[in-house]
Design a protein around this motif. Sequence first.
Motif, short mmCIF file in Angstrom:
data_model
loop_
_atom_site.label_atom_id
_atom_site.label_comp_id
_atom_site.label_asym_id
_atom_site.label_seq_id
_atom_site.Cartn_x
_atom_site.Cartn_y
_atom_site.Cartn_z
N ALA A 118 0.83 -1.21 0.00
CA ALA A 118 0.00 0.00 0.00
C ALA A 118 0.86 1.25 0.00
CB ALA A 118 -0.93 -0.01 1.21
N VAL A 119 1.94 1.23 0.77
CA VAL A 119 2.84 2.38 0.83
C VAL A 119 3.51 2.60 -0.53
CG1 VAL A 119 4.94 3.32 1.88
CG2 VAL A 119 3.23 2.19 3.30
N ALA A 120 3.85 1.49 -1.21
CA ALA A 120 4.46 1.61 -2.54
C ALA A 120 3.51 2.30 -3.51
CB ALA A 120 4.84 0.22 -3.07
N LYS A 123 3.47 5.99 -2.75
CA LYS A 123 4.70 6.67 -3.15
C LYS A 123 4.86 6.78 -4.66
CE LYS A 123 7.50 5.61 0.94
NZ LYS A 123 8.73 4.94 1.44
N HIS A 124 4.01 6.10 -5.41
CA HIS A 124 4.14 6.14 -6.87
C HIS A 124 3.80 7.52 -7.42
CE1 HIS A 124 4.06 4.94 -11.04
NE2 HIS A 124 2.84 5.40 -11.15
N ASP A 125 4.72 8.14 -8.14
CA ASP A 125 4.52 9.43 -8.80
C ASP A 125 3.97 10.46 -7.81
OD1 ASP A 125 4.23 11.53 -10.50
OD2 ASP A 125 2.78 10.58 -11.83
N MET A 126 4.83 10.93 -6.93
CA MET A 126 4.41 11.88 -5.90
C MET A 126 4.52 13.33 -6.35
SD MET A 126 5.63 10.18 -2.28
CE MET A 126 7.32 9.84 -2.68
N ILE A 127 4.81 13.55 -7.64
CA ILE A 127 5.01 14.92 -8.13
C ILE A 127 3.84 15.42 -8.97
CG2 ILE A 127 6.48 16.42 -9.51
CD1 ILE A 127 8.84 14.68 -8.73
N GLU A 129 -0.06 15.28 -10.95
CA GLU A 129 -1.45 15.05 -10.54
C GLU A 129 -1.91 13.64 -10.86
OE1 GLU A 129 -4.01 18.00 -12.13
OE2 GLU A 129 -2.91 19.69 -11.29
N HIS A 130 -1.09 12.88 -11.61
CA HIS A 130 -1.47 11.51 -11.95
C HIS A 130 -1.06 10.53 -10.85
CE1 HIS A 130 -2.52 12.89 -15.95
NE2 HIS A 130 -1.33 13.45 -16.07
N GLY A 131 -0.29 10.98 -9.87
CA GLY A 131 0.09 10.13 -8.77
C GLY A 131 -1.11 9.83 -7.87
N PHE A 132 -0.97 8.79 -7.06
CA PHE A 132 -2.10 8.34 -6.24
C PHE A 132 -2.55 9.41 -5.25
CE2 PHE A 132 -3.98 6.41 -2.49
CZ PHE A 132 -4.95 5.60 -3.05
N VAL A 133 -1.60 10.00 -4.50
CA VAL A 133 -1.97 10.94 -3.45
C VAL A 133 -2.63 12.19 -4.03
CG1 VAL A 133 -1.11 12.42 -1.60
CG2 VAL A 133 -0.20 10.11 -1.87
#
Length: 208
Positions: A118-120, A123-127, A129-133
């Motif tokens: 889940a953490v991976a 952390k995917h694409d944290m820059i 707007e397409h990243g998860f967060v």
Amino acid sequence: MSNPLVVTALGGIAVTYVFLWALLYLTQDSKEPPVVSSSIPFISPILGMVRWSMDFYPRMRERHRDLPIYTLRIPGARLYVINSLDLIPVVQRQWRTLLFPPIQAKAAQAAMGASKEAVAILKHDMITEHGFVHGMVKTTLPTMNGPSLNVLNAKTSEVFEKALRQFAAPTTVNLFEWIGKQIMCATTDAIYGPFNPMRDNQNIEAWK
């Protein structure tokens, strides 16, 4: 007659102190918030954190209430601490410069017990707007105000009310586990409804 070892030790301490003091101020940019808690360069903040634990930042806020933002220098890092509430939205708008996803990913692991998988994903694409967060924030933000938020609150209250009914008769529970379970059920039921995947214990275990 002075002990040569004592003189040497005191000299070494003095030289180290001067070196750390020079290192602190030579590496501090004039555009950065002012440095505080520097009586022992790089060490004073750590000693304060150890001494006051959770009360460290409230004490610092009281001590430096005149500063809207300040810098704490610790070995290998700078901590910019905001005192003024007016600065918080200003900082949050700089999300491409000041990245919060790494902090959120660590919080999910430490506070919510998220698995390595889940953490991976977090952390995917944290820059971009397409990243998860960032994508999650963009998707959920419209539901966090107005009528949508009222509906979520009402559904959450229903779940808590149902859970509390079991205490009509004397019951023994592990309070920490019970609260964690109810928070998980209330929030996910409010979002997913009757098809909430977190009603399945296997999914709960996978999340852990």
